[in-house]
Design a protein around this motif. Structure first.
Motif, PDB file in Angstrom:
ATOM      1  N   TYR A  48      -2.438  22.406  -6.216  1.00 53.58           N
ATOM      2  CA  TYR A  48      -1.991  21.901  -4.993  1.00 53.58           C
ATOM      3  C   TYR A  48      -0.845  20.818  -5.309  1.00 53.58           C
ATOM      4  N   THR A  49      -1.165  20.157  -6.317  1.00 48.78           N
ATOM      5  CA  THR A  49      -0.159  19.226  -6.741  1.00 48.78           C
ATOM      6  C   THR A  49       1.144  19.846  -7.056  1.00 48.78           C
ATOM      7  N   LEU A  50       1.141  20.878  -7.931  1.00 45.66           N
ATOM      8  CA  LEU A  50       2.305  21.647  -8.200  1.00 45.66           C
ATOM      9  C   LEU A  50       2.998  22.241  -7.138  1.00 45.66           C
ATOM     10  N   ALA A  51       2.221  22.774  -6.146  1.00 50.47           N
ATOM     11  CA  ALA A  51       2.522  23.336  -4.879  1.00 50.47           C
ATOM     12  C   ALA A  51       3.604  22.141  -4.176  1.00 50.47           C
ATOM     13  N   LEU A  52       3.039  21.326  -4.077  1.00 47.07           N
ATOM     14  CA  LEU A  52       3.542  20.065  -3.451  1.00 47.07           C
ATOM     15  C   LEU A  52       4.964  19.371  -4.001  1.00 47.07           C
ATOM     16  N   ASN A  53       5.048  19.442  -5.305  1.00 49.96           N
ATOM     17  CA  ASN A  53       5.920  18.505  -6.052  1.00 49.96           C
ATOM     18  C   ASN A  53       6.761  19.690  -6.958  1.00 49.96           C
ATOM     19  N   GLY A  54       6.357  20.743  -7.059  1.00 51.05           N
ATOM     20  CA  GLY A  54       7.154  21.813  -8.182  1.00 51.05           C
ATOM     21  C   GLY A  54       6.665  21.895  -9.395  1.00 51.05           C
ATOM     22  N   GLY A  55       7.242  23.055  -9.954  1.00 52.91           N
ATOM     23  CA  GLY A  55       7.089  23.413 -11.593  1.00 52.91           C
ATOM     24  C   GLY A  55       7.598  24.353 -11.964  1.00 52.91           C
ATOM     25  N   ASP A  56       7.999  24.174 -13.289  1.00 52.58           N
ATOM     26  CA  ASP A  56       8.693  25.515 -14.047  1.00 52.58           C
ATOM     27  C   ASP A  56      10.059  25.348 -13.405  1.00 52.58           C
ATOM     28  N   GLY A  57      10.917  24.361 -13.131  1.00 52.20           N
ATOM     29  CA  GLY A  57      12.001  24.143 -12.608  1.00 52.20           C
ATOM     30  C   GLY A  57      12.368  24.423 -11.339  1.00 52.20           C
ATOM     31  N   LYS A  58      11.201  24.673 -10.690  1.00 51.32           N
ATOM     32  CA  LYS A  58      11.313  25.214  -9.234  1.00 51.32           C
ATOM     33  C   LYS A  58      10.898  24.072  -8.256  1.00 51.32           C
ATOM     34  N   TYR A  59      11.324  23.935  -6.981  1.00 49.25           N
ATOM     35  CA  TYR A  59      11.103  23.151  -5.984  1.00 49.25           C
ATOM     36  C   TYR A  59       9.776  23.201  -5.398  1.00 49.25           C
ATOM     37  N   GLY A  60       9.032  21.898  -5.176  1.00 50.33           N
ATOM     38  CA  GLY A  60       7.711  22.040  -4.479  1.00 50.33           C
ATOM     39  C   GLY A  60       7.991  22.034  -2.897  1.00 50.33           C
ATOM     40  N   PHE A  61       6.991  21.970  -2.139  1.00 49.38           N
ATOM     41  CA  PHE A  61       7.178  21.813  -0.816  1.00 49.38           C
ATOM     42  C   PHE A  61       8.003  20.726  -0.187  1.00 49.38           C
ATOM     43  N   LEU A  62       7.726  19.681  -0.731  1.00 49.77           N
ATOM     44  CA  LEU A  62       8.127  18.323  -0.377  1.00 49.77           C
ATOM     45  C   LEU A  62       9.476  18.350  -0.798  1.00 49.77           C
ATOM     46  N   GLU A  63      10.016  18.815  -1.679  1.00 50.21           N
ATOM     47  CA  GLU A  63      11.670  18.914  -1.986  1.00 50.21           C
ATOM     48  C   GLU A  63      12.314  19.934  -1.118  1.00 50.21           C
TER      49      GLU A  63
END
Length: 256
Positions: A107-122
């Motif tokens: 869920y944290t990755l979904a919010l903040n992003g990962g693997d160089g991709k945006y999360g929901f907040l961005e």
């Protein structure tokens, strides 16, 4: 009442001659008035032609500008936002379906992003005004709700706007869940009621009617609880929630 007279009609007497004269005079006055009105309109148009053409030009520029904005700016932005959000959605789905040990981190990755991709907040920050950013509010709200950050869940779910048959009611119900977890049960009841009314269907309506009934029982509002429970029993007898109605109905009736 006026009588129709054929062309070339000759009055039979003085009275009819007067009548014909008056009719002709009235008709002439009407046409003269129309001619005067048309002349004044033409004069006004001629005098204000520059402003009229200017107004038409402004309207044309606005319309063309809007169409150009939609085609060359908004549409590409929508597509880019949707592409950017794909990875965040994957994190979210994995969190929902994964085991509890890694759920919070997903869920944290979904919010903040990962693997160089945006999360929901961005996505929300960088693509405001797009459908993707609006949908990101929904996902962000439930990500916060599922990680016990209830006020943030309320804030993001409240920013989500949708007429969708499922997503709209679920967002309202999610706000109800967050308020319930915060101990603000009156607010929770209000949102469960809104969720049950937003779109009537066999899934979300009985789901939130039951939640509203349970909260109503906790608030000792047995009459409200009975109303909602009876509705589930009568209108949604095949729903999952219908299997729980009798137990809660017994509690609500015992309070009366």
């Amino acid at each position: 009442m006026a009588t129709y007279k054929k062309r070339g009609y000759k009055p039979k007497n003085k009275v009819e001659e007067v009548e014909v004269t008056e009719e002709n005079s009235t008709t002439a006055e009407v046409f003269n008035t129309l001619d005067e009105g048309a002349s004044k309109t033409e004069e006004w148009v001629a005098a204000n032609q520059k402003y009229i053409l200017g107004g038409v030009a402004v309207i044309a520029v606005v319309i063309l500008g809007y169409l150009a904005f939609q085609k060359f700016i908004q549409a590409p932005k929508e597509q880019e936002a949707a592409n950017e959000m794909f990875r965040a959605q994957q994190y979210f789905e994995n969190a929902v379906n994964g085991n509890s040990a890694v759920r919070d981190s997903l869920y944290t990755l979904a919010l903040n992003g990962g693997d160089g991709k945006y999360g929901f907040l961005e996505i929300i920050e960088n693509y405001g005004g797009t459908k993707a950013a609006n949908l990101a509010n929904y996902y962000a709200g439930f990500s916060y709700l599922n990680t016990n950050k209830y006020q943030q869940a309320i804030d993001y779910l409240d920013d989500f706007k949708s007429d969708d048959e499922m997503l709209g009611p679920l967002a309202l119900g999610g706000i109800g869940d967050a308020f319930s977890q915060l101990g603000q049960v009156d607010e929770a009841l209000g949102y469960y009621e809104k969720a049950s009314k937003a779109k009537v269907n066999d899934f979300t309506t009985p789901k939130f009617l039951l939640k509203a009934a349970i909260i109503a029982i906790s608030l000792k509002k047995s009459d409200i609880a009975v109303t909602y429970l009876e509705r589930i029993k009568n209108e949604f007898p095949k729903s999952v929630e219908a299997n729980q109605v009798d137990v809660h109905l017994g509690q609500a009736n015992a309070m009366q």
